[in-house]
Scaffold this motif. Structure first.
Motif, PDB file in Angstrom:
ATOM      1  N   GLU A   4       0.835  -1.202   0.000  1.00  0.00           N
ATOM      2  CA  GLU A   4       0.000   0.000   0.000  1.00  0.00           C
ATOM      3  C   GLU A   4       0.876   1.261   0.000  1.00  0.00           C
ATOM      4  N   HIS A   5       1.942   1.181   0.807  1.00  0.00           N
ATOM      5  CA  HIS A   5       2.839   2.326   0.925  1.00  0.00           C
ATOM      6  C   HIS A   5       3.507   2.620  -0.414  1.00  0.00           C
ATOM      7  N   GLN A   6       3.854   1.554  -1.129  1.00  0.00           N
ATOM      8  CA  GLN A   6       4.599   1.724  -2.369  1.00  0.00           C
ATOM      9  C   GLN A   6       3.726   2.185  -3.521  1.00  0.00           C
ATOM     10  N   THR A   7       2.471   1.783  -3.527  1.00  0.00           N
ATOM     11  CA  THR A   7       1.653   2.089  -4.700  1.00  0.00           C
ATOM     12  C   THR A   7       1.238   3.550  -4.734  1.00  0.00           C
ATOM     13  N   ASP A   8       1.297   4.247  -3.631  1.00  0.00           N
ATOM     14  CA  ASP A   8       0.927   5.661  -3.615  1.00  0.00           C
ATOM     15  C   ASP A   8       2.003   6.521  -4.284  1.00  0.00           C
ATOM     16  N   THR A   9       1.640   7.781  -4.528  1.00  0.00           N
ATOM     17  CA  THR A   9       2.605   8.693  -5.148  1.00  0.00           C
ATOM     18  C   THR A   9       3.525   9.286  -4.087  1.00  0.00           C
ATOM     19  N   PRO A  10       4.806   9.328  -4.337  1.00  0.00           N
ATOM     20  CA  PRO A  10       5.711   9.930  -3.353  1.00  0.00           C
ATOM     21  C   PRO A  10       5.489  11.437  -3.242  1.00  0.00           C
ATOM     22  N   MET A  11       5.453  11.925  -2.018  1.00  0.00           N
ATOM     23  CA  MET A  11       5.384  13.372  -1.787  1.00  0.00           C
ATOM     24  C   MET A  11       6.758  13.885  -1.352  1.00  0.00           C
ATOM     25  N   VAL A  12       7.386  13.168  -0.426  1.00  0.00           N
ATOM     26  CA  VAL A  12       8.747  13.523  -0.022  1.00  0.00           C
ATOM     27  C   VAL A  12       9.638  12.306  -0.267  1.00  0.00           C
ATOM     28  N   GLU A  13      10.719  12.532  -0.981  1.00  0.00           N
ATOM     29  CA  GLU A  13      11.682  11.446  -1.202  1.00  0.00           C
ATOM     30  C   GLU A  13      13.048  11.884  -0.676  1.00  0.00           C
ATOM     31  N   ILE A  14      13.567  11.055   0.189  1.00  0.00           N
ATOM     32  CA  ILE A  14      14.880  11.320   0.791  1.00  0.00           C
ATOM     33  C   ILE A  14      15.789  10.199   0.300  1.00  0.00           C
ATOM     34  N   ARG A  15      16.832  10.573  -0.415  1.00  0.00           N
ATOM     35  CA  ARG A  15      17.672   9.541  -1.034  1.00  0.00           C
ATOM     36  C   ARG A  15      19.132   9.697  -0.650  1.00  0.00           C
ATOM     37  N   GLY A  29      23.578   8.442   5.159  1.00  0.00           N
ATOM     38  CA  GLY A  29      22.957   7.772   4.011  1.00  0.00           C
ATOM     39  C   GLY A  29      21.533   7.356   4.324  1.00  0.00           C
ATOM     40  N   ILE A  30      20.677   8.349   4.504  1.00  0.00           N
ATOM     41  CA  ILE A  30      19.274   8.059   4.870  1.00  0.00           C
ATOM     42  C   ILE A  30      18.403   8.005   3.618  1.00  0.00           C
ATOM     43  N   ASP A  31      17.560   6.984   3.572  1.00  0.00           N
ATOM     44  CA  ASP A  31      16.551   6.859   2.517  1.00  0.00           C
ATOM     45  C   ASP A  31      15.181   6.749   3.171  1.00  0.00           C
ATOM     46  N   LEU A  32      14.260   7.532   2.662  1.00  0.00           N
ATOM     47  CA  LEU A  32      12.883   7.441   3.186  1.00  0.00           C
ATOM     48  C   LEU A  32      11.944   8.046   2.160  1.00  0.00           C
ATOM     49  N   THR A  33      10.805   7.404   1.965  1.00  0.00           N
ATOM     50  CA  THR A  33       9.781   7.967   1.089  1.00  0.00           C
ATOM     51  C   THR A  33       8.502   8.168   1.889  1.00  0.00           C
ATOM     52  N   VAL A  34       7.951   9.363   1.765  1.00  0.00           N
ATOM     53  CA  VAL A  34       6.661   9.645   2.400  1.00  0.00           C
ATOM     54  C   VAL A  34       5.656   9.830   1.271  1.00  0.00           C
ATOM     55  N   ASN A  35       4.703   8.942   1.195  1.00  0.00           N
ATOM     56  CA  ASN A  35       3.729   9.034   0.116  1.00  0.00           C
ATOM     57  C   ASN A  35       2.614  10.018   0.440  1.00  0.00           C
TER      58      ASN A  35
END
Ligand SMILES: Nc1ncnc2c1ncn2[C@@H]1O[C@H](COP(=O)(O)OP(=O)(O)OP(=O)(O)O)[C@@H](O)[C@H]1O
Length: 261
Positions: A4-15, A29-35
């Motif tokens: 569910e988390h992945q199928t949404d559109t990313p709003m904030v992407e931290i790469r 080296g932080i990675d996080l996606t907030v949909n």
């Protein structure tokens, strides 16, 4: 991550975000996606880099490596400088509402003027329309009757609710909360949490740094546990709080769950 988390559109992407203060590497080296429409909590011990990460999202801290995107637009732009970058970052910040531990209200402005200043000055909103919007937002945080009052006549919880209304007045795409309730007396925490829960119900995208484990568990769609500048674990809050995979997470939660509630 959950489907569910992945199928949404990313709003904030931290790469792959790195940040150091002198010799101290705070983010490694932080990675996080907030949909879109999701609430993500960042938890972890003091000094683990949570605030630095959140502040990096709206460029209050300048990252050394990696990239951060808001709704597909890159926030950090080392290729830009001077006025061009200033315009770029102002535009980005208008789309991110940030709420700090210490409110940061303007003491010389009334509650309503604190709320309407941004839309008027930064968006050129008509005074009357800004006031209408401001009153609507103050009503939403339960403070319409305090419109004419100055911040030093408000309680901590009221100040923080004004700060939330002020951030919302810019009609942001995402709200960033940096320990919004940490400076409050325990009896005032709930009134702020209630407002944040209301935003969650309205599907506001939120990235929350908090020490309040129960709140994080109840309100978040996703939880990230950080320690010493790395992501130790990220998963649904149910999983993180009921069955953390990592010993470091376990240890921290054992110590903190049940605190301050
Ligand atoms: N401007 C700065 N200059 C130098 N060191 C800094 C600066 N800001 C933060 N740090 C250091 O970076 C580390 C991470 O700080 P940060 O505030 O991001 O942690 P935190 O996880 O949010 O902690 P807390 O939960 O106590 O707020 C700490 O060791 C802190 O002392």
């Amino acid at each position: 991550m959950s489907t569910e988390h992945q199928t949404d559109t990313p709003m904030v992407e931290i790469r792959n975000v790195h940040k150091r203060f002198g010799d101290l590497e705070v983010l490694k080296g932080i990675d996080l996606t907030v949909n879109r429409g999701k609430i993500v909590s960042i938890i972890g011990p003091s000094g683990s880099g949570k605030s630095t990460l959140l502040r990096s999202v709206n460029h209050l801290e300048v990252i050394d490596q990696g990239e951060i995107l808001l709704d597909g637009v890159r926030v950090n732009r080392p290729d830009m400088n001077g006025l061009i970058f200033e315009r770029h970052i102002n535009h980005i910040r208008q789309n991110m509402g940030m709420v700090f531990q210490h409110f940061n209200l303007f003491p010389h402005l009334s509650t309503i003027d604190n709320v309407t200043l941004g839309p008027r000055k930064l968006k050129g909103m008509d005074k009357h329309i800004a006031r209408e919007l401001g009153m609507e937002l103050l009503d939403r945080v339960g403070l319409a009757e305090k419109a004419a009052v100055f911040p030093n006549h408000l309680s901590g919880g009221q100040k923080q609710r004004v700060a939330i209304a002020r951030a919302l007045a810019m009609q942001p795409k995402v709200m960033l909360f940096d320990e919004a309730t940490s400076a409050l007396d325990p009896e005032l925490v709930e009134e702020v949490n209630r407002v944040m829960r209301g935003l969650a119900e309205e599907h506001m995208t939120m990235l929350i740094v908090t020490h309040e484990m129960t709140f994080a568990r109840d309100v978040s769609d996703w939880a990230m546990f950080m320690d010493e500048g790395v992501v130790v674990e990220e998963c649904t809050p149910e999983k993180l709080f009921s069955n953390p995979d990592q010993e470091r997470t376990c240890h921290f939660l054992r110590k903190h769950l049940g605190d301050n509630h």
